[in-house]
Design an enzyme around this catalytic site. Structure first.
Site, mmCIF file in Angstrom:
data_model
loop_
_atom_site.group_PDB
_atom_site.id
_atom_site.type_symbol
_atom_site.label_atom_id
_atom_site.label_comp_id
_atom_site.label_asym_id
_atom_site.label_seq_id
_atom_site.Cartn_x
_atom_site.Cartn_y
_atom_site.Cartn_z
ATOM 1 N N HIS A 91 0.888 -1.289 0.028
ATOM 2 C CA HIS A 91 -0.112 0.006 -0.071
ATOM 3 C C HIS A 91 0.737 1.234 -0.092
ATOM 4 O O HIS A 91 0.346 2.472 -0.268
ATOM 5 C CB HIS A 91 -1.169 0.007 0.906
ATOM 6 C CG HIS A 91 -0.610 0.465 2.476
ATOM 7 N ND1 HIS A 91 -0.171 -0.733 3.317
ATOM 8 C CD2 HIS A 91 -0.382 1.561 3.216
ATOM 9 C CE1 HIS A 91 0.101 -0.195 4.686
ATOM 10 N NE2 HIS A 91 -0.001 0.953 4.436
ATOM 11 N N ASP A 229 1.277 -7.563 2.286
ATOM 12 C CA ASP A 229 1.478 -6.350 1.955
ATOM 13 C C ASP A 229 2.643 -5.823 1.940
ATOM 14 O O ASP A 229 3.392 -4.852 2.768
ATOM 15 C CB ASP A 229 0.795 -5.641 3.196
ATOM 16 C CG ASP A 229 0.353 -4.097 2.742
ATOM 17 O OD1 ASP A 229 1.002 -3.463 1.575
ATOM 18 O OD2 ASP A 229 -0.412 -3.443 3.521
ATOM 19 N N SER A 675 3.927 2.187 8.560
ATOM 20 C CA SER A 675 3.783 1.297 7.680
ATOM 21 C C SER A 675 4.981 1.003 6.675
ATOM 22 O O SER A 675 5.588 1.848 6.306
ATOM 23 C CB SER A 675 2.665 1.714 6.386
ATOM 24 O OG SER A 675 1.522 1.276 6.841
HETATM 25 N N1 ARG Z 1 -4.996 0.348 7.435
HETATM 26 C C1 ARG Z 1 -3.558 0.547 7.079
HETATM 27 C C2 ARG Z 1 -3.349 2.010 7.165
HETATM 28 O O1 ARG Z 1 -3.721 2.514 7.897
HETATM 29 C C3 ARG Z 1 -3.763 0.010 5.709
HETATM 30 C C4 ARG Z 1 -4.574 0.794 4.511
HETATM 31 C C5 ARG Z 1 -4.272 0.271 3.250
HETATM 32 N N2 ARG Z 1 -5.447 -0.708 2.949
HETATM 33 C C6 ARG Z 1 -6.457 -0.834 2.487
HETATM 34 N N3 ARG Z 1 -7.079 -1.844 2.589
HETATM 35 N N4 ARG Z 1 -7.405 0.360 2.709
HETATM 36 O O2 ARG Z 1 -2.809 2.622 6.193
HETATM 37 N N1 GLU Z 2 -1.283 1.218 7.368
HETATM 38 C C1 GLU Z 2 -0.865 2.347 8.540
HETATM 39 C C2 GLU Z 2 0.197 3.046 7.832
HETATM 40 O O1 GLU Z 2 0.015 3.270 6.501
HETATM 41 C C3 GLU Z 2 -0.113 1.810 9.556
HETATM 42 C C4 GLU Z 2 -1.588 1.190 10.654
HETATM 43 C C5 GLU Z 2 -1.402 2.293 11.770
HETATM 44 O O2 GLU Z 2 -0.501 1.876 12.482
HETATM 45 O O3 GLU Z 2 -1.987 3.425 11.906
HETATM 46 O O4 GLU Z 2 1.040 3.730 7.887
#
Ligand code: ARG
Ligand code: GLU
Length: 750
Positions: A91, A229, A675
């Site tokens: 991502h 990921d 991330s």
């Molecule tokens: N929750 C993760 C973050 O905060 C991953 C976001 C990307 N993935 C998704 N399925 N939208 O960034």
């Molecule tokens: N998916 C999150 C990021 O892009 C990390 C998840 C979180 O700890 O907020 O940084």
């Protein structure tokens, strides 16, 4: 180069067992400054770190920090070979992958693996940053400011800080470094960060989305998780190994340090640490601020987005074209929506407002004492400032989540510049340039736009659902019904039809600004943005500035209260001792996250999300097969992966039980920005890549709870399994330094 180290697992397990008792003594909470890691060294070693703090961060010799980068604008990455190979999340690489994807080469859908250096794809605009050094510059930045600050306006203070920061940065910038001077503890301290910026970063490989995004938004923020990921990039440098803009003659960068990869796995309870760039947390705000988040900000945003997502999802289910058009938008809207729901639930469950109030009572009592006297009045002033802010905050959220929910509104507003260039009030651009940029924006906009969906959103979001279920109209048109008005917007405006827009742009000349000004949506956008900028934003700014300066004093007070040792004596009967751990348990207060490099540490550990439910700390490929559903986009599994599973063809990447591990969780305190961060074991070897948190623990940005907060990490064995067995990209495996498990080495020796 490969390292095959013989390793006696049983011995180490027995050894770790003997010390297990100690690991109960610490809190797992905190995002620590690498420069000051000496202070955490003993605790980290007690938990299982075999290294010294100096091995993690040193300015005198190469250390782990030299293998960690800021990846793009908001992620972390790590270098895993002596040829500049970088791992990050799928991502995080998404927009670069999307940039190279077309109908003929759909890398997003099918994945991509460069067969050699020549096939690695340059990514314009993508940068990575290495931290060369960080320095405490509080003295230079703040000298004299604190004493006079009560008489200084916040703006004057900011200006002098800016001037001093510029003076410190300039000489280093002249040497080619990027310098960021960043406030800590709400401006009580300042650190300077010196970065080396590499601008030739190339895409090396990515799994298909059905691996890299497996589970999609359904599984986002959730455990158990099975998302692969990750994506792979490479840094290129000039012939002197220095940063340089893209050039075909650039060569793979030889880093100061790269991480070794450990396939030996882990047990529950094993030590882990994460080095990366957490973006933002608010552990030291007041009960007034938490109450606003809990009762106003999060609920307003959640309910607006619930309605918006309902409409978008229904449309996506009906029509495959809409599904593709709105997939990424829906993902963005849903990411915050889901996180805030977990956050509200978490802060309610922990009664953060109540425990902050208790803490504030103690703080107020302390203000009667010699040590605390200078902080008298700061809490009441903060309370008042939040009361003043509240109505404007509500208006801001209505503007952001309701007024701007129909995309045509901000799109129409983005043509303001064209109008201004046409009337001659903006001369920074020629009419041709302004037109070209509008054309480009229009193409991008209409590619993923469905006016029927947008109108439905407008209709629904013109109302706001109150807590009691009643609906209040928040957008209205005096003298006209909503429906008539929308007929006009969606039937007449150039901003809701590609055809009308193209016809309009094709014959556009300077005098056409009059037609633009008559466009119903352009007119409307001018009015609502105007109202926001004149009647809402100035107050938001004013009260936020007041809060900033008060919060700075309050933060100083919280630090002093802790350091004075006065806290214990102020605890009284009737005041529950449920002060935030960060204010009581640890020896010092870690600073809130601010997108600077931090070290978080903890253990591999499952958790108990609900009564009678216990989550294991890792998932396996079997779970992917359980979730498989060829009819649901997020749960498609390719034949190739099924075949590897059927044959259990896992090579050295299986765990000791013969399973193929996929993801695991731990108690490392992380947030957005982490991330892609490397997850390291006690030996400092790479064991995973951080990519998410559990939904039940998302309140950790405000209050960390060791029982419920987990970071979610990709198991490095799954990452290498996909690269090697699934993609056959063995040339990448060959350039990594890999520690193999004993059972594999023994097999190989036979
Ligand atoms: N929750 C993760 C973050 O905060 C991953 C976001 C990307 N993935 C998704 N399925 N939208 O960034
Ligand atoms: N998916 C999150 C990021 O892009 C990390 C998840 C979180 O700890 O907020 O940084």
């Amino acid at each position: 180069m490969m390292i095959r180290k013989i390793f006696n697992r049983k011995l180490v397990v027995a050894f770790a067992w003997a010390f297990a008792g100690f690991s109960m003594l610490h809190a797992d909470e905190g995002m620590w400054l690498p420069l000051l890691l000496d202070q955490n060294e003993a605790e980290m070693q007690r938990m299982g770190l075999q290294l010294k703090a100096e091995d993690i961060y040193s300015i005198n010799h190469s250390s782990l920090k030299d293998a960690v980068v800021i990846f793009g604008g908001g992620c972390t990455g790590e270098v895993v070979s002596d040829q500049g190979l970088v791992l990050t999340n799928h991502h995080c690489g998404y927009s670069a992958i999307q940039y190279h994807s077309s109908v003929e080469h759909d890398y997003l859908t099918y994945g991509f693996w460069a067969g050699n250096f020549e096939e690695e794809l340059p990514c314009p605009g993508l940068e990575v940053r290495f931290l060369k050094e960080m320095r405490d510059v509080s003295g230079q930045i703040l000298a004299g400011l604190d004493e006079v600050s009560p008489s200084l306006s916040e703006q004057t203070r900011k200006d002098s800080i800016q001037a001093r920061a510029d003076r410190l940065s300039t000489p280093l910038e002249k040497e080619g470094y990027e310098v960021r001077i960043v406030p800590f503890y709400y401006g009580n301290q300042y650190y300077m960060f010196i970065y080396e910026v590499f601008r030739d970063v190339r895409l090396v490989g990515t799994p298909p989305s059905n691996i890299g995004k497996f589970g999609g938004d359904t599984d986002n923020w959730m455990w158990p998780r099975h998302t692969g990921d990750f994506s792979v990039f490479r840094i290129y440098a000039d012939e002197n190994n220095r940063p340089a803009p893209y050039s075909p003659s650039n060569r793979p960068y030889v880093p100061k340090h790269h991480l070794k990869i450990d396939l030996r796995g882990y047990e529950e309870g094993d030590f882990t640490f994460v080095v990366g760039y957490p973006g933002s947390t608010q552990e030291y705000i007041t009960s007034y601020a938490v109450r606003l988040i809990q009762d106003l900000i999060d609920p307003m945003r959640i309910s607006a987005r619930t309605e918006r997502l309902d409409i978008i999802k229904a449309a996506m289910d009906r029509d495959p074209k809409t599904r593709i058009q709105y997939a990424s938008k829906a993902a963005g809207i849903a990411n915050g929506w889901k996180k805030w729901q977990g956050e509200v639930k978490g802060i309610r469950r922990l009664n953060v407002v109540g425990s902050k109030q208790d803490y504030e009572t103690v703080f107020q009592d302390w203000c009667q004492s010699v040590n605390g006297r200078e902080f008298t009045g700061v809490l009441p002033a903060l309370e008042k400032a939040y009361q003043d802010l509240e109505p404007y905050l509500a208006m801001q959220i209505i503007f952001q989540e309701h007024t701007l929910a129909p995309e045509a509104v901000s799109f129409a507003y983005s043509f303001t510049r064209l109008r201004n260039v046409s009337t001659g009030s903006d001369t920074s651009l020629s009419l041709e340039e302004a037109l070209a940029s509008c054309r480009e924006r229009a193409d991008r906009f209409f590619k993923d736009y469905d006016p029927v969906v947008d109108r439905r959103i407008f209709e629904r979001l013109a109302f706001m659902e109150e807590a009691d279920g009643t609906r209040t109209q928040v957008i209205s048109f005096p003298g006209n019904t909503l429906e008539k008005q929308l007929d006009w917007f969606y039937g007449k405006s150039v901003f809701t039809s590609q055809e009308r827009m193209e016809a309009f742009l094709d014959k556009y000349k300077a005098s056409s600004y009059k037609a633009l000004e008559r466009d119903p949506l352009f007119k409307y956008a001018q009015v609502v943005y105007g109202q926001y900028f004149n009647q809402v934003y100035p107050f938001i700014k004013k009260y936020n500035e007041r809060i900033d300066s008060l919060q700075r004093i309050y933060m100083r007070g919280q630090i002093k209260l802790k350091e004075s040792g006065d806290f214990a004596s102020l605890m009284r009967v009737g005041v529950k001792n449920d002060i935030p751990v960060s204010n009581v348990g640890s020896e010092r207060l870690y600073p809130d996250a601010n997108f600077t490099m931090r070290v978080a540490y903890g253990q591999v550990k499952g958790f108990k999300p609900a009564d009678a439910v216990q989550y294991a700390p890792y998932t396996t490929l079997s779970g992917i097969m359980e979730k498989e559903n060829p009819d649901i986009y997020d749960y498609v599994v390719e034949a190739k992966l099924k075949d590897l599973y059927a044959r259990k063809d896992y090579g050295p990447y299986a765990n000791a039980l013969g399973e193929m591990p996929v993801a695991f969780i731990g108690t490392n305190h992380t947030t957005g920005g982490n991330s892609g961060s490397p997850v390291l074991n006690g030996d400092g070897y790479l064991m995973g890549i951080n990519f998410d948190r559990n939904w039940e623990g998302t309140m950790s940005d405000i209050r960390y709870d060791a029982d419920m907060c987990r970071n979610i990490m990709l198991d490095i064995r799954y990452c290498l399994f996909i690269i090697d067995k699934f993609a056959g990209a063995t040339r990448l495996i060959d350039e990594m330094d890999i520690l193999y498990p004993l059972w594999w080495s023994e097999n190989a020796a036979m």
